[in-house]
Design a protein around this motif. Structure first.
Motif, PDB file in Angstrom:
ATOM      1  N   PRO A   1       0.813  -1.213   0.000  1.00 12.22           N
ATOM      2  CA  PRO A   1       0.000   0.000   0.000  1.00 12.22           C
ATOM      3  C   PRO A   1       0.849   1.266   0.000  1.00 12.22           C
ATOM      4  O   PRO A   1       0.498   2.240  -0.645  1.00 12.22           O
ATOM      5  N   ALA A   2       1.996   1.211   0.691  1.00 11.64           N
ATOM      6  CA  ALA A   2       2.836   2.389   0.747  1.00 11.64           C
ATOM      7  C   ALA A   2       3.509   2.635  -0.605  1.00 11.64           C
ATOM      8  O   ALA A   2       3.543   3.745  -1.115  1.00 11.64           O
ATOM      9  N   ALA A   3       4.041   1.559  -1.163  1.00  9.80           N
ATOM     10  CA  ALA A   3       4.810   1.713  -2.392  1.00  9.80           C
ATOM     11  C   ALA A   3       3.906   1.953  -3.600  1.00  9.80           C
ATOM     12  O   ALA A   3       4.205   2.745  -4.468  1.00  9.80           O
ATOM     13  N   LEU A   4       2.809   1.246  -3.639  1.00  4.49           N
ATOM     14  CA  LEU A   4       1.880   1.395  -4.756  1.00  4.49           C
ATOM     15  C   LEU A   4       0.648   2.119  -4.239  1.00  4.49           C
ATOM     16  O   LEU A   4      -0.295   1.492  -3.790  1.00  4.49           O
ATOM     17  N   ALA A   5       0.724   3.415  -4.287  1.00  5.64           N
ATOM     18  CA  ALA A   5      -0.411   4.166  -3.755  1.00  5.64           C
ATOM     19  C   ALA A   5      -1.667   3.825  -4.549  1.00  5.64           C
ATOM     20  O   ALA A   5      -1.606   3.614  -5.757  1.00  5.64           O
ATOM     21  N   MET A   6      -2.787   3.740  -3.862  1.00  4.41           N
ATOM     22  CA  MET A   6      -4.044   3.410  -4.530  1.00  4.41           C
ATOM     23  C   MET A   6      -4.366   4.487  -5.569  1.00  4.41           C
ATOM     24  O   MET A   6      -4.351   5.675  -5.261  1.00  4.41           O
ATOM     25  N   THR A   7      -4.642   4.044  -6.756  1.00  2.00           N
ATOM     26  CA  THR A   7      -5.038   5.004  -7.776  1.00  2.00           C
ATOM     27  C   THR A   7      -6.499   5.362  -7.561  1.00  2.00           C
ATOM     28  O   THR A   7      -7.268   4.562  -7.041  1.00  2.00           O
ATOM     29  N   ASP A   8      -6.854   6.562  -7.959  1.00  2.00           N
ATOM     30  CA  ASP A   8      -8.230   6.991  -7.782  1.00  2.00           C
ATOM     31  C   ASP A   8      -9.169   6.127  -8.606  1.00  2.00           C
ATOM     32  O   ASP A   8     -10.235   5.752  -8.170  1.00  2.00           O
ATOM     33  N   HIS A   9      -8.740   5.890  -9.833  1.00  2.00           N
ATOM     34  CA  HIS A   9      -9.599   5.060 -10.665  1.00  2.00           C
ATOM     35  C   HIS A   9      -8.919   3.717 -10.863  1.00  2.00           C
ATOM     36  O   HIS A   9      -7.860   3.615 -11.455  1.00  2.00           O
ATOM     37  N   ALA A  10      -9.556   2.679 -10.332  1.00  2.00           N
ATOM     38  CA  ALA A  10      -8.999   1.345 -10.475  1.00  2.00           C
ATOM     39  C   ALA A  10      -9.026   0.952 -11.941  1.00  2.00           C
ATOM     40  O   ALA A  10      -9.936   1.307 -12.673  1.00  2.00           O
TER      41      ALA A  10
ATOM     42  N   HIS B   1      -5.316  -5.128  -5.927  1.00  4.33           N
ATOM     43  CA  HIS B   1      -4.665  -3.842  -6.182  1.00  4.33           C
ATOM     44  C   HIS B   1      -5.198  -3.212  -7.470  1.00  4.33           C
ATOM     45  O   HIS B   1      -5.559  -2.032  -7.492  1.00  4.33           O
ATOM     46  N   LEU B   2      -5.252  -4.005  -8.531  1.00  2.00           N
ATOM     47  CA  LEU B   2      -5.698  -3.458  -9.821  1.00  2.00           C
ATOM     48  C   LEU B   2      -7.171  -3.047  -9.775  1.00  2.00           C
ATOM     49  O   LEU B   2      -7.619  -2.208 -10.549  1.00  2.00           O
ATOM     50  N   ALA B   3      -7.914  -3.650  -8.867  1.00  2.00           N
ATOM     51  CA  ALA B   3      -9.329  -3.289  -8.764  1.00  2.00           C
ATOM     52  C   ALA B   3      -9.547  -2.177  -7.731  1.00  2.00           C
ATOM     53  O   ALA B   3     -10.691  -1.789  -7.468  1.00  2.00           O
ATOM     54  N   GLY B   4      -8.451  -1.699  -7.138  1.00  2.00           N
ATOM     55  CA  GLY B   4      -8.579  -0.608  -6.180  1.00  2.00           C
ATOM     56  C   GLY B   4      -9.078  -1.035  -4.811  1.00  2.00           C
ATOM     57  O   GLY B   4      -9.632  -0.239  -4.066  1.00  2.00           O
ATOM     58  N   ILE B   5      -8.883  -2.303  -4.485  1.00  2.00           N
ATOM     59  CA  ILE B   5      -9.269  -2.785  -3.144  1.00  2.00           C
ATOM     60  C   ILE B   5      -7.985  -2.952  -2.332  1.00  2.00           C
ATOM     61  O   ILE B   5      -7.055  -3.613  -2.769  1.00  2.00           O
ATOM     62  N   ASP B   6      -7.961  -2.348  -1.170  1.00  2.00           N
ATOM     63  CA  ASP B   6      -6.772  -2.390  -0.334  1.00  2.00           C
ATOM     64  C   ASP B   6      -6.642  -3.764   0.330  1.00  2.00           C
ATOM     65  O   ASP B   6      -7.507  -4.153   1.117  1.00  2.00           O
ATOM     66  N   PRO B   7      -5.555  -4.501   0.019  1.00  2.18           N
ATOM     67  CA  PRO B   7      -5.412  -5.834   0.638  1.00  2.18           C
ATOM     68  C   PRO B   7      -5.321  -5.773   2.155  1.00  2.18           C
ATOM     69  O   PRO B   7      -5.578  -6.758   2.825  1.00  2.18           O
ATOM     70  N   ALA B   8      -4.974  -4.607   2.692  1.00  4.20           N
ATOM     71  CA  ALA B   8      -4.912  -4.490   4.149  1.00  4.20           C
ATOM     72  C   ALA B   8      -6.227  -3.977   4.725  1.00  4.20           C
ATOM     73  O   ALA B   8      -6.354  -3.785   5.927  1.00  4.20           O
ATOM     74  N   GLY B   9      -7.217  -3.769   3.853  1.00  8.18           N
ATOM     75  CA  GLY B   9      -8.505  -3.234   4.306  1.00  8.18           C
ATOM     76  C   GLY B   9      -9.239  -4.202   5.227  1.00  8.18           C
ATOM     77  O   GLY B   9      -8.902  -5.387   5.303  1.00  8.18           O
TER      78      GLY B   9
END
Lengths: 438, 579
Positions: free
Chosen positions: A30-39, A400-408
């Motif tokens: 999550p830190a290295a690959l910041a979530m993009t606004d649009h998955a 990640h590609l779908a914009g869901i945080d694996p740590a969520g």
């Protein structure tokens, strides 16, 4: 093009310090690959080759290892990407290799169907205390919130895979909508949508009859009933409205239908594309009949692989031509592979058994680049040679590609701590997200 | 066909709008002045009068269906409906039915289901009782209800139970808790027997309650998955955090390794406090659970009777006098304090007899009010001025569909292998173990039995549920193949008799003349095509077979209309909801 392995990726300088850290520890993601606004991936199609498909005979052939390993299929095919070869039963996919990437170093080491399937569908091992939801149910939770389509957000074509591919602790609300029926039949009877033996005419007559029998509803005003009528109308939008049309393959061009293959799997792929067009976030195709080929292995492969080849190749080509492949992630693999060394002794007589040490997966679209190979197996496809990819890595990349945080956090009914994917630790292994093909 | 229905409807609406409305309410209500039947009514009616709400009694047919659903968890058969409707109205007609139903064995099946939700009777995740323990637990609950065990005794047995999970049913109360720390157990005790949410209490109050549950031991035996629950003042067994007892996660803590010294027992009495702040001393010669039970189970305890009468009231009338019924606290006052206090005192004064309490409520006119009137007045529902609509519970709904059609469902538990199946003719309400289930039960919101909370059972209606009822193969097959439905619609009956059969079986009442007329305009119901003529003379077996097939095909065609009508009736709110 050379297959990308971790070694030459480093050599080519594709992977900086941050990338290296990433591949070592998923939690850094999550830190290295910041979530993009649009998955990138708006929809996901998962082709689940349950039972476990052989990797040797399909996407990780080892020419030259002889009959003991290659059995009846000693040949390999060149693909439309230089340097990538696949098994001889996949001529159509060979022409689409630029659209997908192959992971040849999937691993978890589990040889039991259920435990392995649970791990592959949830990213969690059975050692954890909770029964986690499958990836589709997780999508249903995160993506369903902003989804207003008529079709439920998590669809299974056609039969559900039962115990370990469902809602886990999140509860029945997150169960998949399993269509049942056969899209290759004259009428695709979708459970609860297109009823067996009920014509549209009768369906309409019934609906009118229903209105005339509601004496209680006419006698009182009730918010409880208002809610019931509202949800009934929603149901009818699927039964008699626009929703039902999504499942109506007669609207498709006959030639296109044929290109997908006039068999159950092929037509399931076509339905999956229509569901993508309808905006459904997560679609699973549970491969009809499965791949648990202990006995009669080669005969089954001869029969099934061409269908898999045809359906999947047509799906990728069709998505690509419609400009949907960039926003549609397709992934395809079983819960494990099958023994690289063929068991020629009775009772197997040329069978392959469960094998979780190394196996292959195919990924395409939705932010994954095509024409790549990730990792490799050893000479006889018995172990990971380079770049292990664990279930958390594959699922983590998809999330990640779908914009869901694996740590969520997942919603636990008792408010217990429950992450989308487990934190990487001594017991949860990771080879890192698939950044090399994103 | 479409036209004719709308035509008739249009005429009904245009010519007789007022009469039609009257006719439809007449089905559901009983005219006449309403006299209180017992003290409940006197208290409730006084309150309603002050709010200008005029309650109306429900009709006999509505009462009949309600009583069957609430006492037995099933709908009456057509025969039972006929018998009751044809009995002339008398003062005792309804109370006699209540007595008759309370004496039937299905009473214990249905009320055990309600209790098993609260007591979390479930073999697998997340309760993990294990199948034989779940059965033992359910068997104990079922027996307690069937034999009218007084509530004080029932609670005491659960609170103080010791022994094997397979042999002593009530010990499973302490096993059916996910978080087996003293705080976790205390929270469940408060929820179950005090109707209170202790996790929202001040920390100190919860800690006080927890002290009474800090000496419970769980110990595996040599038998697979058997486990003893016992008073363990020395802490010889300890669970690791929330771990499930009986699983490999239990660690046995040896207090002093390799010494022959007896463990040190603290001989000094320990101070403790009950949830109301009263001090008590815990002495080493007495299980603190017993001390707690002595405090809890008294007529004076403000939580004990209140929680039970309020819960029972909510089961029967759709909402608690304090609502939610398991959220009793000072800032959540009862909607009718006088009523609650009277019920508490009456319950304690009558030996904690739960069946008597149920009978009292069922006999009240308050319970027997119409669901049709007063629905738009504010405060009607919290003051019980009209009967609230609730969708039938998952188990009750599928049992009713099966009874009408004469079909059955398969209930299984997928874990552990080999799968558990239960006999085909068993009603869903009688299933002991929450892990034994079906896709229908899951879809219609059966309780997950994970927390024991009131709202864990979800009776909301959703679009997927409608799709299932309206259009699934599961329901359609029952309608097409169910032998009971076929029997009701045989050619030997006149069309209007078939309409009546269907209404009696499905809606538990006869159709009105207008309804019969409407039904007889659907398809060819009024004038079914005659069956194909049997060819004359001697028939060879082949010809006989061919004739029989033609006859069957014609009858299937005729049946379609009736199936559609049965389908419409089971999809009407009148069937799907308690009303």
């Amino acid at each position: 093009m050379k297959p990308i392995t971790r070694r030459n990726m480093l050599a080519q300088g594709l992977c900086g310090a941050g990338g290296l850290m990433l591949s070592n520890r998923l939690q850094a993601a999550p830190a290295a690959l910041a979530m993009t606004d649009h998955a990138k991936a708006k929809s996901v199609i998962q082709v689940f080759l349950w039972g476990g498909m052989s990797h040797n005979d399909t996407w990780d052939p080892k020419p030259g290892t002889g009959r003991a390993y290659m059995g009846d299929f000693p040949d390999v095919l060149k693909t439309n990407v230089d340097g990538i070869q696949i098994g001889q039963l996949f001529p159509k996919l060979a022409k689409q290799a630029d659209k997908y990437s192959l992971i040849r170093s999937m691993t978890h080491g589990i040889n039991g169907h259920e435990t392995a399937a649970y791990y592959m569908q949830t990213g969690h091992t059975r050692d954890e205390r909770l029964a986690y939801p499958s990836i589709g149910a997780v999508f249903s939770h995160f993506k369903g919130q902003n989804y207003n389509g008529l079709i439920p957000p998590y669809v299974v074509l056609t039969e559900p895979q039962g115990r370990f591919s469902e809602e886990g602790f999140m509860g029945p609300k997150y169960k998949p909508f399993a269509t049942g029926g056969d899209p290759n039949a004259a009428r695709f009877e979708v459970e609860g949508v297109v009823a067996k033996g009920i014509s549209d005419e009768r369906q309409i007559a019934r609906r009118e009859l229903l209105a005339t029998t509601d004496s209680l509803g006419r006698a009182l005003v009730s918010p409880v009933l208002d809610h019931a009528y509202f949800s009934k109308e929603k149901a009818y939008e699927l039964i008699l409205g626009a929703g039902k049309k999504v499942f109506d393959l007669s609207e498709e061009d006959k030639k296109l239908r044929d290109s997908y293959g006039r068999h159950k799997f092929g037509q399931e792929c076509l339905v999956a594309r229509r569901l993508v067009e309808a905006g459904v976030p997560y679609i699973v195709i549970n491969y009809p009949g499965g791949w648990d080929t202990h006995k009669g292995h080669f005969a089954r492969m001869r029969q099934q692989c061409p269908q898999l080849d045809q359906g999947l190749a047509a799906l990728l080509e069709d998505l690509s031509q419609r400009g949907l492949l960039d926003s549609t992630l397709v992934w395809c693999c079983g819960e494990f592979g099958r023994g690289p060394k063929i068991d020629w002794q009775p009772p197997w007589n040329g069978g392959r058994n469960h094998y979780g040490a190394v196996f292959s997966a195919l990924v395409a679209g939705g932010g994954f680049r095509g024409g790549q190979v990730v990792g490799s197996s050893t000479e006889k496809a018995e172990e990971v040679n380079e770049r292990p990819v664990y279930p958390v890595d594959l699922l983590g990349s998809i999330y990640h590609l779908a914009g869901i945080d694996p740590a969520g956090q997942l919603p636990h009914p008792l408010g217990l701590e429950a992450r989308v994917l487990p934190e990487v630790s001594g017991t949860v292994k990771s080879g890192g997200l698939l950044t090399e093909i994103m | 066909m479409k036209k004719s229905i709308w035509f008739i409807l249009a005429i009904l609406m245009a010519v007789l709008p007022a009469n039609a409305m009257e006719e439809s309410t007449a089905v559901f209500e009983r005219e006449g002045e309403l006299q209180p039947a017992n003290q409940i009514d006197r208290i409730v009616f006084k309150k309603l009068a002050s709010l200008n709400i005029e309650p109306v009694l429900c009709s006999d047919a509505v009462f009949l269906r309600r009583a069957y659903l609430d006492i037995l968890g099933k709908i009456p058969t057509a025969e039972e409906v006929r018998r009751f409707i044809n009995t002339p109205y008398s003062k005792n007609k309804r109370s006699e039915l209540i007595d008759e139903l309370l004496a039937r064995p299905e009473f214990a099946d249905y009320w055990s289901m309600r209790w098993a939700d609260i007591l979390r009777v479930k073999a697998e995740f997340p309760i993990n009782l294990w199948p034989n323990a779940a059965q033992a637990y359910h068997h104990w609950v079922h027996t307690a209800i069937a034999e009218d065990m007084p509530y004080d005794q029932m609670v005491r047995e659960m609170l103080t139970a010791s022994g094997s999970n397979f042999r002593v049913g009530p010990v499973n109360f302490y096993r059916a808790i996910q978080n087996k720390t003293p705080e976790g157990i205390a929270t469940v005790v408060a929820l179950t027997f005090m109707g209170a949410r202790a996790e929202e209490w001040p920390k100190e109050q919860l800690a006080n309650l927890s002290a009474f549950f800090s000496q419970i031991g769980y110990k595996p035996t040599n038998e697979w998955k058997e486990e003893y629950v016992f008073w363990d003042p020395l802490g010889t067994t300890k669970t690791e955090g929330n771990s499930a007892p009986g699983s490999a996660k239990i660690t046995t803590v040896v207090v002093e390794k390799n010494t022959n010294q007896p463990p040190q027992i603290n001989r000094e009495p320990q101070p403790a406090f009950f949830p109301d702040g009263t001090a008590v001393e815990l002495t080493p010669d007495r299980d603190p659970r017993e001390v707690f039970a002595d405090w809890l189970i008294t007529p004076e305890n403000p939580w004990f009777c209140r929680s039970l009468v309020n819960r029972t009231w909510a089961w029967l009338l759709g909402r608690g006098i304090i609502h939610e019924p398991d959220d009793i606290r000072e800032d959540n006052p009862p909607s009718n304090p006088e009523l609650l206090v009277w019920l508490e005192q009456d319950f304690a004064a009558n030996k904690y007899d739960m069946k008597r309490l149920i009978r009292q409520i069922l006999n009240s006119r308050t319970y027997q009010l119409s669901s049709v009137s007063n629905t738009e007045q504010p405060q009607t529902f919290e003051q019980f001025g009209a009967y609230p609509l609730r969708r039938l519970e998952a188990e009750v709904l599928i049992d009713a569909v099966n009874a009408i059609t004469g079909s059955s469902d398969l209930y299984t538990s997928a874990i552990p292998e080999p799968f558990t199946y239960i006999p085909k003719d068993q009603a869903a309400v009688a299933i002991a173990d929450g892990s034994i289930t079906s896709p229908f039960l899951a879809l219609f919101g059966r309780s997950a039995r994970a927390t024991g909370m009131w709202n864990e059972r979800d009776n909301q209606t959703s679009a997927p549920q409608w799709r299932h009822m309206l259009n699934s193969g599961h329901i359609q097959e029952k309608l097409e193949k169910g032998p009971n439905l076929r029997e009701m619609t045989l050619r030997k009956y006149k069309p209007e008799q078939i309409v009546e059969n269907l209404y009696l079986s499905i809606l538990s009442r006869p159709p009105t003349p207008a309804e019969t007329e409407t039904m007889l305009t659907y398809g060819n119901t009024a004038n079914p095509k005659p069956p194909p003529k049997r060819p004359g003379g001697h028939l060879t077996p082949k010809e006989k077979k061919a004739y029989w097939q033609r006859y069957k095909a014609a009858d299937d065609e005729r049946m379609k209309d009736w199936i559609d009508i049965a389908w419409a009736l089971i999809n009407s709110p009148e069937f799907l909801y308690r009303h």
